[in-house]
Design a protein around this motif. Structure first.
Motif, mmCIF file in Angstrom:
data_model
loop_
_atom_site.group_PDB
_atom_site.id
_atom_site.type_symbol
_atom_site.label_atom_id
_atom_site.label_comp_id
_atom_site.label_asym_id
_atom_site.label_seq_id
_atom_site.Cartn_x
_atom_site.Cartn_y
_atom_site.Cartn_z
ATOM 1 N N GLY A 157 0.813 -1.211 0.000
ATOM 2 C CA GLY A 157 0.000 0.000 0.000
ATOM 3 C C GLY A 157 0.844 1.258 0.000
ATOM 4 O O GLY A 157 0.554 2.204 0.744
ATOM 5 N N ARG A 483 0.160 -0.091 4.372
ATOM 6 C CA ARG A 483 -0.838 -1.023 4.855
ATOM 7 C C ARG A 483 -0.314 -1.750 6.092
ATOM 8 O O ARG A 483 0.795 -2.261 6.119
ATOM 9 N N GLY A 484 -1.099 -1.753 7.152
ATOM 10 C CA GLY A 484 -0.729 -2.450 8.372
ATOM 11 C C GLY A 484 0.148 -1.651 9.300
ATOM 12 O O GLY A 484 0.524 -2.125 10.378
#
Length: 485
Positions: A157, A483-484
Motif C-alpha cells: 500500500g 498497509r498495516g
C-alpha cells in the motif's frame, strides 16, 4: 505515524538511488527519522552490515544519507549475478543459494513475504520510509510475481513517484509509455512524476513537462538538473564506474566481467594526484601504469579466464618486469596466487585452475561465506583501517608471512619478497586517510583528500540540490501510511 513513498524509474540507471539518497539527507535535515528500503536489488557491489549480512551498496549509502546504521532489512533480497543466466540469492543478508534466472522468476513470489517482513520492521522506527524500485514497472513480462516495483507497492500500500531520465532522450515516451502499459491497479498507485538529469536551461522543457502532465494526469514534482558531483559518491552499478583523470600517478583497473565491490576505487579516484583508468575488454593494460589493481569478483575462476582471454595476463607480467606494482583485493587477491581450487563447484564447475602465480599462495573455495565489518591496523605503519570482508575461500602460503594488515591480532594479506605485489581480502582499505597517505607516499605522491568527510559534504550538497529542484513538501504530502502500519 510512519509514512512511505516509492521511487520507481522508467528504466534501470535513471538515477533512482541518487535521488533517494538526496531525499533521505534532505528530510533528515528537516528533522525526520528516515529509513531507505529496496525490496529487491541486483548488484555485485555489496556492503557488509553490522548485523552480519550484506545489502546493495546503494542502500548503504542511503543509510548514511539518512544518518542510520546500514541494516539487512534495508535490502532484504539481493541478487548477485555469477553468470549471464544465474545469480547468488541473498535473503535478509544471508546467502540462500544460487538460482538460474528462469527458476528465480518462477519462485520469487514467496520472497515477497520476506520483503514485507523487513519493511515492517523498518517502519517501526521511522517517520518516513523511502522505497526504491528496481528496473521498470513497464516490464509487463515480469509483472506476475513481481516484488521489485508494483508488486511490492500494491502489497504494501505504498504510493509511487515515477522518474524518467531526460539525459537518455525520449523522456516523454518513457513516462507516457509506462502509463500506457500498466493495468488499472498499478496505475492507481502512481501519484506524480519527476524528470532527472537535465542539462541546460530547465525552462526549455516547460512545454514537455506540461505535455507529460496533460497526457498522464499526474503532477510533476520537478525537473532535477544534472548533479555534477555524483561521481564522488560510491557507485552501485558497473554501468556507473568510470575512469577519473587526475595527476601523474596512474592506477590501471581491468574491468572484469563479474567485477564486484569496486567501491575500493572511489577514494583513489577522489585524489587529485591520481588517475584511475578503467580498462574495458579488448584493450591492453597501459604500459605507463604505476599500479595495476585487480578488483573483487563475484566469480573468481570465471573472471580469471576472462582476464586471460583479453591478454591481460601477458600485459600484467610485462608490467611487473618493468618494476610496476600490483594490488589484488578479494577475488583479485585470489587470482594473484599459484592456484584456485573449487572442489565442490561453489562458483560453477568443480575443479582447480592455475592462478597468475605472482604471489606464493593458494586458495581453496569453501562453502562458508565471510561477511564481516573489520577494524584493522596497517603494517608496518600502524595506521587504523576500517573495512569489510565479503568472500568465500581461504588463502594461505609462504607470502602470507609478509602480511601488510593485522585484524584482531592475526595477520591479513600477503606480499611478494620485494613488496611490489600485494593482496588482501579486506575491502575499503583506501577509505582510511592515514593509510592512503602512507601508501601513496611510497610512490612519491601526496594524499590531499579527507575521503569520508568528503562523502558527507557531497550528500549535503545533493540534499540542497534536491531541495532546490523537487517539491519535497508535495512529496511528503503524497506519502501515505503503508498497509498495516
Amino acid at each position: 505515524m510512519v509514512r512511505a513513498i516509492m521511487i520507481q524509474g522508467t528504466g534501470s540507471n535513471v538515477g533512482k538511488s541518487m535521488l533517494v539518497a538526496g531525499m533521505a539527507r534532505a528530510f533528515v535535515r528537516r528533522g525526520l527519522r528516515v529509513a531507505p528500503f529496496k525490496p529487491q536489488n541486483m548488484s555485485n557491489n555489496a556492503a557488509a552490515t553490522e548485523d552480519g549480512g550484506e545489502i546493495g551498496r546503494a542502500q548503504a549509502l542511503q543509510a548514511r544519507a539518512a544518518r542510520r546504521v546500514p541494516h539487512t532489512d534495508m535490502n532484504p533480497i539481493l541478487l548477485k549475478p555469477e553468470t549471464d543466466t544465474g545469480a547468488q540469492i541473498i535473503v535478509q543478508g544471508k546467502r540462500a543459494g544460487t538460482m538460474r534466472a528462469g527458476d528465480y522468476r518462477r519462485n520469487k513470489a514467496h520472497l515477497l513475504d520476506k520483503a514485507l517482513e523487513s519493511f515492517g520492521r523498518l517502519c517501526r522506527d521511522a517517520d518516513l520510509v523511502l522505497v526504491e524500485g528496481a528496473g521498470s514497472p513497464a516490464e509487463t513480462n515480469l509483472r506476475a510475481g513481481d516484488i521489485a516495483n508494483m508488486g511490492f507497492a500494491c502489497a504494501a500500500g505504498v504510493p509511487v513517484v515515477l522518474v524518467g531520465d531526460i539525459h537518455r532522450g525520449g523522456v516523454i515516451a518513457q513516462i507516457v509509455g509506462t502509463k500506457a502499459v500498466l493495468d488499472a491497479g498499478d496505475l492507481a498507485q502512481i501519484r506524480a512524476f519527476a524528470i532527472n538529469r537535465f542539462k541546460g536551461d530547465i525552462s526549455l522543457f516547460d512545454e514537455g513537462r506540461d505535455d507529460i502532465a496533460r497526457r498522464t494526469g499526474w503532477p510533476c514534482l520537478g525537473v532535477v538538473p544534472w548533479f555534477n558531483d555524483a561521481w564522488r559518491l560510491p557507485a552501485e552499478d558497473m554501468m556507473d564506474i568510470r575512469s577519473s583523470a587526475g595527476g601523474t600517478f596512474k592506477v590501471a583497473v581491468p574491468q572484469l566481467e563479474r567485477m564486484a565491490n569496486f567501491d575500493d576505487l572511489d577514494p583513489l579516484s577522489a585524489e587529485p594526484g591520481v588517475t584511475v583508468e578503467i580498462i574495458p575488454a579488448g584493450r591492453p593494460l597501459p604500459g605507463d601504469a604505476d599500479l595495476v589493481l585487480l578488483p573483487g569478483s563475484k566469480s573468481t575462476i570465471g573472471d580469471l579466464a576472462f582476464f586471460r582471454a583479453q591478454g591481460w595476463d601477458i600485459d600484467l607480467y610485462a608490467h611487473v618486469r618493468r618494476g610496476g606494482h600490483v594490488l589484488g583485493l578479494c577475488g583479485g587477491y585470489q587470482m594473484l596466487g599459484r592456484s584456485i581450487d573449487d572442489p565442490d563447484g561453489i562458483e560453477g564447475r568443480p575443479g582447480k585452475v592455475d592462478g597468475l602465480g605472482l604471489l606464493d599462495v593458494d586458495t581453496i573455495m569453501t562453502g562458508d561465506k565471510q561477511v564481516t565489518l573489520r577494524h584493522a591496523t596497517a603494517l608496518p605503519g600502524g595506521e587504523p583501517v576500517t573495512g569489510y570482508e565479503i568472500h568465500i575461500g581461504r588463502t594461505s602460503g609462504p607470502d602470507c608471512a609478509r602480511a601488510w594488515l593485522e585484524i584482531d591480532g592475526r595477520p591479513e594479506g600477503a606480499a611478494s619478497t620485494d613488496g611490489r605485489i600485494r593482496g588482501s581480502y579486506l575491502h575499503g582499505v583506501f577509505t582510511s586517510d592515514p593509510f592512503r597517505a602512507r601508501y601513496l607516499a611510497e610512490f612519491g605522491q601526496e594524499a590531499l583528500v579527507g575521503y569520508e568527510d568528503g562523502v558527507d559534504q557531497v550528500l549535503d550538497a545533493l540534499a540542497e540540490h534536491i531541495e532546490a529542484h523537487l517539491d519535497l513538501d508535495l512529496l511528503l504530502e503524497l506519502s501515505e501510511p503503508p498497509r498495516g502500519a
